[in-house]
Design a protein around this motif. Structure first.
Motif, PDB file in Angstrom:
ATOM      1  N   SER A 286       0.849  -1.190   0.000  1.00 12.66           N
ATOM      2  CA  SER A 286       0.000   0.000   0.000  1.00 12.66           C
ATOM      3  C   SER A 286       0.883   1.238   0.000  1.00 12.66           C
ATOM      4  O   SER A 286       1.955   1.253   0.623  1.00 12.66           O
ATOM      5  CB  SER A 286      -0.907   0.016   1.235  1.00 12.66           C
ATOM      6  OG  SER A 286      -1.694   1.206   1.265  1.00 12.66           O
ATOM      7  N   HIS A 287       0.440   2.270  -0.706  1.00 16.35           N
ATOM      8  CA  HIS A 287       1.223   3.504  -0.847  1.00 16.35           C
ATOM      9  C   HIS A 287       0.332   4.712  -0.585  1.00 16.35           C
ATOM     10  O   HIS A 287      -0.835   4.727  -0.975  1.00 16.35           O
ATOM     11  CB  HIS A 287       1.809   3.595  -2.264  1.00 16.35           C
ATOM     12  CG  HIS A 287       2.561   4.862  -2.526  1.00 16.35           C
ATOM     13  ND1 HIS A 287       2.017   5.952  -3.145  1.00 16.35           N
ATOM     14  CD2 HIS A 287       3.848   5.222  -2.241  1.00 16.35           C
ATOM     15  CE1 HIS A 287       2.917   6.923  -3.237  1.00 16.35           C
ATOM     16  NE2 HIS A 287       4.034   6.490  -2.699  1.00 16.35           N
ATOM     17  N   ARG A 288       0.902   5.694   0.111  1.00 18.58           N
ATOM     18  CA  ARG A 288       0.190   6.950   0.343  1.00 18.58           C
ATOM     19  C   ARG A 288       1.174   8.094   0.152  1.00 18.58           C
ATOM     20  O   ARG A 288       2.218   8.142   0.795  1.00 18.58           O
ATOM     21  CB  ARG A 288      -0.405   6.983   1.753  1.00 18.58           C
ATOM     22  CG  ARG A 288      -1.018   8.326   2.128  1.00 18.58           C
ATOM     23  CD  ARG A 288      -1.775   8.221   3.434  1.00 18.58           C
ATOM     24  NE  ARG A 288      -2.107   9.536   3.973  1.00 18.58           N
ATOM     25  CZ  ARG A 288      -3.021   9.746   4.893  1.00 18.58           C
ATOM     26  NH1 ARG A 288      -3.696   8.727   5.394  1.00 18.58           N
ATOM     27  NH2 ARG A 288      -3.264  10.961   5.348  1.00 18.58           N
ATOM     28  N   GLU A 289       0.837   9.025  -0.761  1.00 18.27           N
ATOM     29  CA  GLU A 289       1.734  10.145  -1.040  1.00 18.27           C
ATOM     30  C   GLU A 289       1.707  11.163   0.098  1.00 18.27           C
ATOM     31  O   GLU A 289       0.726  11.282   0.832  1.00 18.27           O
ATOM     32  CB  GLU A 289       1.328  10.839  -2.346  1.00 18.27           C
ATOM     33  CG  GLU A 289       1.545   9.983  -3.586  1.00 18.27           C
ATOM     34  CD  GLU A 289       1.229  10.726  -4.868  1.00 18.27           C
ATOM     35  OE1 GLU A 289       0.813  11.906  -4.787  1.00 18.27           O
ATOM     36  OE2 GLU A 289       1.396  10.130  -5.947  1.00 18.27           O
ATOM     37  N   HIS A 290       2.826  11.898   0.229  1.00 15.93           N
ATOM     38  CA  HIS A 290       2.827  13.044   1.120  1.00 15.93           C
ATOM     39  C   HIS A 290       3.536  14.214   0.445  1.00 15.93           C
ATOM     40  O   HIS A 290       4.283  14.048  -0.528  1.00 15.93           O
ATOM     41  CB  HIS A 290       3.446  12.733   2.490  1.00 15.93           C
ATOM     42  CG  HIS A 290       4.732  11.976   2.459  1.00 15.93           C
ATOM     43  ND1 HIS A 290       4.991  10.914   3.286  1.00 15.93           N
ATOM     44  CD2 HIS A 290       5.847  12.114   1.707  1.00 15.93           C
ATOM     45  CE1 HIS A 290       6.205  10.447   3.050  1.00 15.93           C
ATOM     46  NE2 HIS A 290       6.736  11.151   2.108  1.00 15.93           N
TER      47      HIS A 290
ATOM     48  N   ARG B   6       6.860  17.166   6.719  1.00 15.13           N
ATOM     49  CA  ARG B   6       6.360  17.148   8.093  1.00 15.13           C
ATOM     50  C   ARG B   6       6.413  15.725   8.638  1.00 15.13           C
ATOM     51  O   ARG B   6       5.749  14.824   8.105  1.00 15.13           O
ATOM     52  CB  ARG B   6       4.921  17.660   8.144  1.00 15.13           C
ATOM     53  CG  ARG B   6       4.733  19.091   7.662  1.00 15.13           C
ATOM     54  CD  ARG B   6       3.261  19.503   7.777  1.00 15.13           C
ATOM     55  NE  ARG B   6       3.045  20.821   7.244  1.00 15.13           N
ATOM     56  CZ  ARG B   6       2.740  21.078   5.964  1.00 15.13           C
ATOM     57  NH1 ARG B   6       2.618  20.059   5.096  1.00 15.13           N
ATOM     58  NH2 ARG B   6       2.549  22.309   5.554  1.00 15.13           N
ATOM     59  N   PRO B   7       7.150  15.489   9.711  1.00 14.93           N
ATOM     60  CA  PRO B   7       7.152  14.167  10.324  1.00 14.93           C
ATOM     61  C   PRO B   7       5.756  13.690  10.723  1.00 14.93           C
ATOM     62  O   PRO B   7       5.482  12.488  10.680  1.00 14.93           O
ATOM     63  CB  PRO B   7       8.053  14.349  11.552  1.00 14.93           C
ATOM     64  CG  PRO B   7       8.985  15.450  11.160  1.00 14.93           C
ATOM     65  CD  PRO B   7       8.142  16.389  10.350  1.00 14.93           C
TER      66      PRO B   7
ATOM     67  N   ALA C 228       1.141   9.805  10.095  1.00 21.75           N
ATOM     68  CA  ALA C 228      -0.234   9.605   9.619  1.00 21.75           C
ATOM     69  C   ALA C 228      -0.243   8.637   8.440  1.00 21.75           C
ATOM     70  O   ALA C 228      -1.098   7.739   8.354  1.00 21.75           O
ATOM     71  CB  ALA C 228      -0.852  10.944   9.222  1.00 21.75           C
ATOM     72  N   GLY C 229       0.714   8.791   7.526  1.00 19.49           N
ATOM     73  CA  GLY C 229       0.791   7.886   6.380  1.00 19.49           C
ATOM     74  C   GLY C 229       1.125   6.470   6.791  1.00 19.49           C
ATOM     75  O   GLY C 229       0.594   5.505   6.223  1.00 19.49           O
TER      76      GLY C 229
END
Length: 496
Positions: free
Chosen positions: A31-35, A48-49, A54-55
């Motif tokens: 699973s991947h979530r961009e930041h 932002r850490p 959150a990711g």
């Protein structure tokens, strides 16, 4: 229920990834979530850490939902991540800055220049096996001391991105030796924090947490984190490693005599040795296996191919069509050379790109092949330095986008006289994390055994003897072109 899954977390520059990996090294869920990458001004790069954490929670929950009974089958957790991002926390574990300067943040250039002007480069190289660079955390801390002293004064620990995630998971602070080897604060001989480097850079030694091996167990999950993720609180969390050294591990590049070629926008060539190679144009990273990787970066790797596609075709042709064009040309592109320094070089920023030997008989096939061969010739120029006294590696493992170009791999194999291997699983950092977990939980006695079971190669590209003969004759000419052109660039810069 048998605990037969490894949960890997990757704190990337572009986003967070989590994966469930089986004992055989196969990825069962990803699973991947961009930041967001924040650019307050040119040359700066921050994140932002809080976004990383959150990711992490989001992608871990997502992969656990993809595999039957996954939560009860997780044997261990290991995080890797982008290196050098400098996270500051206080005694209570709270961030003292909301944002963190990343590896590609160049704001530390004045601190690097000031340090270089007042120190002996040979002595620094002897201590750290590296020369000053804007990426190193020592200089990020120096910048913070000058520009955000209050945040630094409140801090009790400095952590790297994956260490911050580990702290969120376990409540414990640590760094590993792979990250520390590129911090500019570790003694390369003792593999411990260097009081001398702390004094030279002005870094408070008290900020640096204990150093560990990547496969050391940091601790169990915090009860509240375990409850939120739906995991058992007794699952061990490893110290982990930086993303690049762990990608080396996950591609099977774990011992002296092995090499790695990661070609994306740039090209990073790494050769493994028992000890660092002390050379001002080479960086040295400690791998998860304990071997040293002598590495060099060529800014124009895949970017040279991307430039040719844009310049010659307005991006209208596919990369596959361009590769087919290049394959139609003879090896050596009928004596056409390409110097691929489209954006300069790390140690020679004024370098330029050029074609040399162009005639009316050359067409697009020769131009495209010359670009591919030019990158490989530039890599060969650096490879001789990376070898140290060890000779050519036994094999080079290819990864990233360049691993998909079969012609280019054959050119490189013939250029270096070394077989090229392509891993079956290109998410090498995730596989490397699984290999660490296998050793930490006793499922494998060491990384060599883990590699034999968990790393597979899709195919091998052998050197072509005829091509190799052509490239051996071209290499000295390329070498002379490179050095002659470097003498002319200052005059070029002074033209109106």
């Amino acid at each position: 229920m048998t605990r037969d899954l490894y949960l890997a977390i990757d704190v990337g520059t572009g986003g967070l990834r989590a994966a469930l990996v089986g004992r055989d090294g196969r990825i069962l869920a990803l699973s991947h979530r961009e930041h967001e990458q924040i650019v307050p001004q040119f040359g700066w790069s921050e994140q932002r850490p809080a976004d990383w954490w959150a990711g992490t929670r989001a992608v871990v929950r997502a992969v656990l939902d993809e595999v039957d009974a996954a939560a009860s089958r997780v044997a261990a957790i290991c995080t890797c991540g982008q290196m050098h991002g400098t996270v500051l926390i206080d005694d209570a574990g709270a961030l003292t800055r909301d944002t963190v300067p990343l590896w590609n943040d160049k704001r530390t250039a004045p601190q690097v220049a000031g340090f270089a002007a007042r120190t002996d480069p040979a002595e620094v190289l002897r201590l750290t096996a590296n020369l000053p660079a804007t990426a190193w955390p020592a200089f990020k801390l120096a910048w913070l001391a000058e520009n955000d002293p209050q945040a630094l004064a409140r801090a009790s620990s400095v952590l790297m991105p994956k260490d911050w995630i580990n702290f969120c998971l376990t409540g414990r602070c640590a760094q590993d030796v792979t990250e520390a080897s590129l911090s500019f604060l570790m003694d390369c001989r003792t593999r411990k924090w260097s009081d001398e480097m702390c004094a030279l850079t002005g870094v408070d030694r008290a900020l640096l947490p204990d150093l560990h091996a990547p496969q050391d167990i940091l601790g169990p999950l915090l009860p509240q984190v375990a409850a939120e993720l739906g995991l058992s609180a007794d699952i061990p969390v490893l110290v982990g490693a930086g993303d690049y050294p762990l990608a080396l591990t996950g591609s099977g590049v774990i011992a002296p005599g092995m090499g790695s070629d990661v070609t994306g926008t740039s090209t990073i060539i790494t050769l493994m040795h028992d000890a660092p190679v002390i050379d001002p144009e080479i960086s040295n990273v400690l791998s998860a296996s304990g071997a040293w990787g002598a590495m060099t970066l060529l800014d124009a790797g895949g970017d040279a191919v991307r430039w040719a596609r844009r310049a010659f075709h307005g991006n209208a042709r596919s990369y596959a069509e361009i590769a087919a064009d290049a394959e139609a040309a003879n090896p050596g592109a009928d004596k056409l050379f390409f110097l691929p320094y489209l954006s300069g070089e790390r140690h020679h920023p004024g370098s330029r790109a050029q074609f040399f030997g162009l005639t009316a008989g050359h067409g697009l096939p020769e131009l495209h092949r010359a670009v591919l061969e030019g990158v490989a010739l530039a890599m060969r120029l650096r490879l001789d330095g990376l070898q140290g006294d060890a000779g050519r590696p036994e094999r080079i493992v290819a990864a990233s986008g360049g691993a998909k170009n079969a012609l280019w791999l054959r050119i490189k194999a013939s250029m270096f006289g070394v077989p090229y291997l392509v891993p079956e699983e290109l998410e090498c950092g995730v596989v490397g994390a699984a290999m660490l977990m296998a050793t930490a939980t006793g499922d494998a006695p060491d990384l060599a055994h883990a590699a034999r079971r968990m790393v597979r190669y899709a195919h091998e590209i052998a050197p072509d003897p005829g091509w190799a003969d052509t490239y051996n004759r071209m290499a000295p000419v390329f070498h002379r072109l490179y050095h002659t052109a470097n003498d002319i660039y200052p005059e070029l810069d002074n033209l109106p």
